[in-house]
Write a protein that holds these residues in place. Structure first.
Motif, PDB file in Angstrom:
ATOM      1  N   TRP A  51       0.832  -1.208   0.000  1.00  0.00           N
ATOM      2  CA  TRP A  51       0.000   0.000   0.000  1.00  0.00           C
ATOM      3  C   TRP A  51       0.866   1.257   0.000  1.00  0.00           C
ATOM      4  O   TRP A  51       0.568   2.212  -0.700  1.00  0.00           O
ATOM      5  CB  TRP A  51      -0.937   0.006   1.195  1.00  0.00           C
ATOM      6  N   LYS A  54       2.281   1.774  -3.419  1.00  0.00           N
ATOM      7  CA  LYS A  54       1.241   2.209  -4.360  1.00  0.00           C
ATOM      8  C   LYS A  54       0.556   3.513  -3.920  1.00  0.00           C
ATOM      9  O   LYS A  54      -0.361   3.977  -4.579  1.00  0.00           O
ATOM     10  CB  LYS A  54       0.179   1.114  -4.499  1.00  0.00           C
ATOM     11  N   ARG A  55       1.020   4.051  -2.779  1.00  0.00           N
ATOM     12  CA  ARG A  55       0.444   5.274  -2.203  1.00  0.00           C
ATOM     13  C   ARG A  55      -1.040   5.098  -1.890  1.00  0.00           C
ATOM     14  O   ARG A  55      -1.864   5.958  -2.150  1.00  0.00           O
ATOM     15  CB  ARG A  55       0.676   6.470  -3.109  1.00  0.00           C
ATOM     16  N   LYS A  56      -1.355   3.934  -1.328  1.00  0.00           N
ATOM     17  CA  LYS A  56      -2.700   3.606  -0.860  1.00  0.00           C
ATOM     18  C   LYS A  56      -2.605   3.382   0.646  1.00  0.00           C
ATOM     19  O   LYS A  56      -1.541   3.502   1.229  1.00  0.00           O
ATOM     20  CB  LYS A  56      -3.213   2.325  -1.539  1.00  0.00           C
ATOM     21  N   TRP A  77      -8.846   6.524   8.422  1.00  0.00           N
ATOM     22  CA  TRP A  77      -8.735   5.907   7.103  1.00  0.00           C
ATOM     23  C   TRP A  77      -9.658   4.697   6.997  1.00  0.00           C
ATOM     24  O   TRP A  77     -10.359   4.519   6.004  1.00  0.00           O
ATOM     25  CB  TRP A  77      -7.281   5.499   6.835  1.00  0.00           C
ATOM     26  N   GLN A  81     -13.184   3.872   4.531  1.00  0.00           N
ATOM     27  CA  GLN A  81     -13.311   2.738   3.615  1.00  0.00           C
ATOM     28  C   GLN A  81     -14.687   2.101   3.667  1.00  0.00           C
ATOM     29  O   GLN A  81     -14.995   1.198   2.876  1.00  0.00           O
ATOM     30  CB  GLN A  81     -12.260   1.667   3.941  1.00  0.00           C
TER      31      GLN A  81
END
Length: 89
Positions: A51, A54-56, A77, A81
């Motif tokens: 993550w 992938k900058r998630k 966060w 979701q």
């Protein structure tokens, strides 16, 4: 030093100690983040690494080569979701 000065110094020192304790409780490493997210059966440390790449995922802090997470940001966060029933998300 006067008695009032000693009391003020003791109060200030006590307040700093409480603040440091609060910061310690709110920040954790990758393993702690995994626990906050439900444990390794829900998300692994490797998933957190992917993550980040992938900058998630939850926001994190990079400090002197260490990866740290603020519990409040991880929880925020996670709340973001949430998918409402009947939505396409």
């Amino acid at each position: 030093m006067r008695v009032g000065d000693e009391a003020a110094t003791e109060f200030a020192t006590s307040a700093r100690v409480r603040h440091v304790d609060q910061v310690r409780e709110q920040v954790g490493g990758q393993a702690q983040c995994v626990e906050w997210l439900g444990g390794p059966e829900v998300v692994s440390e490797r998933t957190l690494e992917q993550w980040r790449y992938k900058r998630k995922g939850p926001p994190y802090i990079r400090a002197e080569g260490r990866i740290l997470y603020r519990r409040s940001q991880v929880m925020a966060w996670l709340d973001a979701q949430t998918v409402k029933a009947g939505s396409d998300g």
